[in-house]
Structure formats: structure tokens, C-alpha cells
Motif scaffolding. Structure first.
Motif, PDB file in Angstrom:
ATOM      1  N   GLN A   1       0.822  -1.215   0.000  1.00 49.33           N
ATOM      2  CA  GLN A   1       0.000   0.000   0.000  1.00 49.33           C
ATOM      3  C   GLN A   1       0.859   1.270   0.000  1.00 49.33           C
ATOM      4  O   GLN A   1       0.682   2.186   0.810  1.00 49.33           O
ATOM      5  N   MET A   2       1.805   1.295  -0.941  1.00 45.18           N
ATOM      6  CA  MET A   2       2.696   2.442  -1.090  1.00 45.18           C
ATOM      7  C   MET A   2       2.300   3.243  -2.336  1.00 45.18           C
ATOM      8  O   MET A   2       1.636   2.723  -3.240  1.00 45.18           O
ATOM      9  N   THR A   3       2.719   4.492  -2.366  1.00 51.99           N
ATOM     10  CA  THR A   3       2.418   5.359  -3.512  1.00 51.99           C
ATOM     11  C   THR A   3       3.546   5.252  -4.546  1.00 51.99           C
ATOM     12  O   THR A   3       4.718   5.409  -4.208  1.00 51.99           O
ATOM     13  N   LEU A   4       3.174   4.982  -5.783  1.00 52.92           N
ATOM     14  CA  LEU A   4       4.150   4.816  -6.869  1.00 52.92           C
ATOM     15  C   LEU A   4       3.877   5.819  -7.980  1.00 52.92           C
ATOM     16  O   LEU A   4       2.734   5.970  -8.433  1.00 52.92           O
ATOM     17  N   VAL A   5       4.942   6.497  -8.434  1.00 53.96           N
ATOM     18  CA  VAL A   5       4.881   7.349  -9.623  1.00 53.96           C
ATOM     19  C   VAL A   5       5.858   6.788 -10.647  1.00 53.96           C
ATOM     20  O   VAL A   5       7.075   6.738 -10.398  1.00 53.96           O
ATOM     21  N   ASP A   6       5.327   6.330 -11.770  1.00 53.59           N
ATOM     22  CA  ASP A   6       6.148   5.757 -12.849  1.00 53.59           C
ATOM     23  C   ASP A   6       6.223   6.783 -13.970  1.00 53.59           C
ATOM     24  O   ASP A   6       5.236   7.042 -14.666  1.00 53.59           O
ATOM     25  N   TYR A   7       7.395   7.372 -14.147  1.00 55.02           N
ATOM     26  CA  TYR A   7       7.540   8.448 -15.116  1.00 55.02           C
ATOM     27  C   TYR A   7       7.708   7.954 -16.558  1.00 55.02           C
ATOM     28  O   TYR A   7       7.560   8.741 -17.495  1.00 55.02           O
ATOM     29  N   MET A   8       8.005   6.694 -16.751  1.00 51.12           N
ATOM     30  CA  MET A   8       8.337   6.211 -18.097  1.00 51.12           C
ATOM     31  C   MET A   8       7.243   5.370 -18.739  1.00 51.12           C
ATOM     32  O   MET A   8       6.869   5.591 -19.890  1.00 51.12           O
ATOM     33  N   THR A   9       6.739   4.376 -18.018  1.00 48.04           N
ATOM     34  CA  THR A   9       5.859   3.378 -18.615  1.00 48.04           C
ATOM     35  C   THR A   9       4.588   3.949 -19.251  1.00 48.04           C
ATOM     36  O   THR A   9       4.270   3.587 -20.398  1.00 48.04           O
ATOM     37  N   PRO A  10       3.839   4.835 -18.580  1.00 44.28           N
ATOM     38  CA  PRO A  10       2.606   5.326 -19.204  1.00 44.28           C
ATOM     39  C   PRO A  10       2.840   6.003 -20.552  1.00 44.28           C
ATOM     40  O   PRO A  10       2.115   5.748 -21.518  1.00 44.28           O
ATOM     41  N   LEU A  11       3.864   6.858 -20.633  1.00 44.45           N
ATOM     42  CA  LEU A  11       4.136   7.552 -21.890  1.00 44.45           C
ATOM     43  C   LEU A  11       4.620   6.583 -22.964  1.00 44.45           C
ATOM     44  O   LEU A  11       4.233   6.678 -24.133  1.00 44.45           O
ATOM     45  N   MET A  12       5.490   5.627 -22.583  1.00 42.93           N
ATOM     46  CA  MET A  12       5.951   4.638 -23.564  1.00 42.93           C
ATOM     47  C   MET A  12       4.789   3.812 -24.094  1.00 42.93           C
ATOM     48  O   MET A  12       4.713   3.503 -25.288  1.00 42.93           O
ATOM     49  N   THR A  13       3.856   3.463 -23.205  1.00 49.00           N
ATOM     50  CA  THR A  13       2.687   2.688 -23.622  1.00 49.00           C
ATOM     51  C   THR A  13       1.828   3.479 -24.603  1.00 49.00           C
ATOM     52  O   THR A  13       1.381   2.955 -25.629  1.00 49.00           O
ATOM     53  N   LYS A  14       1.615   4.771 -24.301  1.00 50.32           N
ATOM     54  CA  LYS A  14       0.824   5.623 -25.181  1.00 50.32           C
ATOM     55  C   LYS A  14       1.495   5.785 -26.542  1.00 50.32           C
ATOM     56  O   LYS A  14       0.847   5.727 -27.589  1.00 50.32           O
ATOM     57  N   LEU A  15       2.810   6.004 -26.530  1.00 51.04           N
ATOM     58  CA  LEU A  15       3.539   6.181 -27.781  1.00 51.04           C
ATOM     59  C   LEU A  15       3.520   4.908 -28.622  1.00 51.04           C
ATOM     60  O   LEU A  15       3.399   4.955 -29.853  1.00 51.04           O
ATOM     61  N   ALA A  16       3.659   3.770 -27.967  1.00 52.92           N
ATOM     62  CA  ALA A  16       3.615   2.493 -28.682  1.00 52.92           C
ATOM     63  C   ALA A  16       2.261   2.299 -29.356  1.00 52.92           C
ATOM     64  O   ALA A  16       2.170   1.858 -30.509  1.00 52.92           O
ATOM     65  N   GLY A  17       1.186   2.658 -28.630  1.00 51.07           N
ATOM     66  CA  GLY A  17      -0.147   2.529 -29.206  1.00 51.07           C
ATOM     67  C   GLY A  17      -0.382   3.497 -30.351  1.00 51.07           C
ATOM     68  O   GLY A  17      -1.033   3.169 -31.341  1.00 51.07           O
ATOM     69  N   LEU A  18       0.184   4.691 -30.226  1.00 54.17           N
ATOM     70  CA  LEU A  18      -0.011   5.711 -31.246  1.00 54.17           C
ATOM     71  C   LEU A  18       0.796   5.440 -32.512  1.00 54.17           C
ATOM     72  O   LEU A  18       0.326   5.656 -33.628  1.00 54.17           O
ATOM     73  N   THR A  19       2.018   4.952 -32.333  1.00 48.55           N
ATOM     74  CA  THR A  19       2.926   4.806 -33.475  1.00 48.55           C
ATOM     75  C   THR A  19       3.099   3.374 -33.960  1.00 48.55           C
ATOM     76  O   THR A  19       3.676   3.147 -35.022  1.00 48.55           O
TER      77      THR A  19
END
Length: 271
Positions: free
Chosen positions: A84-102
Motif C-alpha cells: 500500500q505504497m504510492t508509486l509514480v512511474d515516469y516512463m511506462t505510461p508515456l511509452m505505452t501511449k507512444l507504442a499505441g499511437l505509433t
């Protein structure tokens, strides 16, 4: 007013600069919050992750990651969910979006930004070196150069030096002037570092006349006199012969072409 305290653990497979800058920018929006940030760089294995995460759990720290390996990202995600810790992932969400877009997949290579920064710093250092060692300046450190260009005035020594500096080479250049003393140890300088530049006398006269006109000076003077130019080039040729180096003719070559010849010769030497 007492500030609220928060602990932030930054975990990166590189230096952690990306997350650290984002966090610092975000914290500016929270003047009532005081953060203690711990950076854990170059984390590439789960064995390295585990003790960091267990310590973070005890400290109730917020976790910020810039990891590109999906196995590491998933491990951290599972751990933070379980505890139950707070996580901020700076890379994965954007990489996932870019992969889907391109429809292109990320190469997932750690530390690319750091490598780019190092390359940029090397380029800047080479340019600084070329400027500091232009036209015979700072002779005492000439031998720190990767290459030393020799030639009479207006044989493109400076522009070629700067072009090569952009290729991450430290280049110095030395003008050859009849009657002006040369460094006493010049003949013992490493031959693989020396590059001679020469040019057709009439072409050099034209270049110098254009230079004089651009400065608002008379075209006809000793600097542009054809016989004087021939004498300078002969002096340079004699020195090149002494040094046992074959000069590069810049008469019909651009700066880029001259640099290409130099780089090809350097590569041939190293092969």
C-alpha cells in the motif's frame, strides 16, 4: 508554520535526473511540504531493487521510478501494491501511449539520456579546446590535442578545426609564418597528430583579397602579394617535408570535404 514532511525514493536505471527534476518542479507548487529525496541510480536487477523497496516501505516513502525494463517495473508495481505504497512511474505510461499511437516498440535501453548528455559534454569540451588552441594559442598544451593542423594563413585551419570539434575531436591549429619561430620540439611531435594544409597560390591570393575587402582594407599589400604567398607556401612545404607529412590540398575542397579526408586518414591509421 511547520511544514509537512515527505520522503521520496527515486529509483532509476540511469542517474535519476529525469525524475529528480520533475519532482523538484512539482514541489515548488507545495510550499507547505518539505521533501527528503533519496536517489538510487543504476538499478538494473531485482536483487538491487528489493532492499531499497523494503527500506522505503519502513520509511513510508513515495516511490518514483524511471525504469525501462518491464520486469523491474512490474516488480516495483507489485511490491507497492502489496505494501500500500504510492508509486509514480515516469516512463511506462508515456511509452505505452507512444507504442499505441505509433505501433513502434521502445528499445528499452537504460541510460540513453545519460549517454546523450555525456556525448554532448564531450562535444562542448572539444569545441572549447579548438577555440582555446586556435591560431597557435596555448602552445604548452598542444600535445593534448587529437589533431594539430598546420598551414599558412587562410588555408581553412580554424573552420576545419571547429568542424572536427563537432565530431568530438580536440583540435589545435598552428599558423606557419616565415620568420616566426616554431615550437622548438615541433619535429618531435607525434606524426599521427599532425595534419598539413596547403592551397593553390592564386586561389589563396583571391581568398586573402576577399578577406581584406571584407575588413575595409586595401587589397594590394604584402599579405595578398602573389610572390609573397608563393614564398609562404614553399616554406610550409619544406616544413611538411621535414615532418614527413603529406599536406591536404584545400584549393577545391570545402571545409566538410577537407575534414572528411582527415577523418578517413585517421581511421586508416587506427585500422
Amino acid at each position: 508554520m511547520t511544514k509537512q514532511q515527505v520522503k521520496i525514493y527515486v529509483i532509476s536505471d540511469s542517474v535519476g535526473e529525469t525524475a529528480q527534476r520533475a519532482i523538484q518542479a512539482t514541489l515548488l507548487q507545495y510550499p507547505a511540504v518539505e521533501a527528503t529525496i533519496k536517489i538510487f541510480p543504476f538499478v538494473t536487477e531485482i536483487d538491487e531493487l528489493e532492499p531499497i523497496m523494503r527500506e522505503a516501505a519502513v520509511e513510508k516513502a513515495l516511490i518514483a521510478i524511471t525504469l525501462v525494463d518491464p520486469k523491474l517495473v512490474q516488480w516495483v508495481t507489485d511490491f507497492t501494491s502489496t505494501h500500500q505504497m504510492t508509486l509514480v512511474d515516469y516512463m511506462t505510461p508515456l511509452m505505452t501511449k507512444l507504442a499505441g499511437l505509433t505501433q513502434e516498440q521502445p528499445i528499452r535501453k537504460p541510460g540513453i539520456r545519460h549517454a546523450i548528455n555525456q556525448d554532448y559534454l564531450k562535444k562542448v569540451a572539444a569545441i572549447d579546446f579548438a577555440v582555446a588552441h586556435d591560431d597557435g594559442q596555448q602552445l604548452q598544451s598542444f600535445l593534448k590535442a587529437d589533431l594539430i593542423l598546420l598551414g599558412v594563413s587562410r588555408t581553412a585551419k580554424t573552420p576545419v578545426s571547429l568542424y572536427l570539434a563537432n565530431q568530438r575531436l580536440k583540435v589545435a591549429n598552428l599558423p606557419l609564418i616565415p620568420g616566426t619561430p616554431l615550437p622548438e620540439d615541433l619535429l618531435s611531435w607525434p606524426k599521427e597528430k599532425l595534419v598539413g594544409l596547403t592551397i593553390d597560390p592564386k586561389r589563396l591570393q583571391s581568398v586573402r583579397q576577399t578577406r581584406m575587402a571584407g575588413m575595409g582594407l586595401a587589397k594590394a599589400n604584402q599579405y595578398t602579394d602573389l610572390e609573397q604567398i608563393r614564398a609562404e607556401l614553399q616554406y610550409a612545404d619544406q616544413l611538411f617535408s621535414q615532418l614527413k607529412i603529406e599536406p591536404i590540398d584545400t584549393t577545391v575542397r570545402s571545409v566538410e570535404e577537407t575534414a572528411a579526408v582527415i577523418l578517413a586518414a585517421r581511421k586508416a591509421q587506427s585500422d
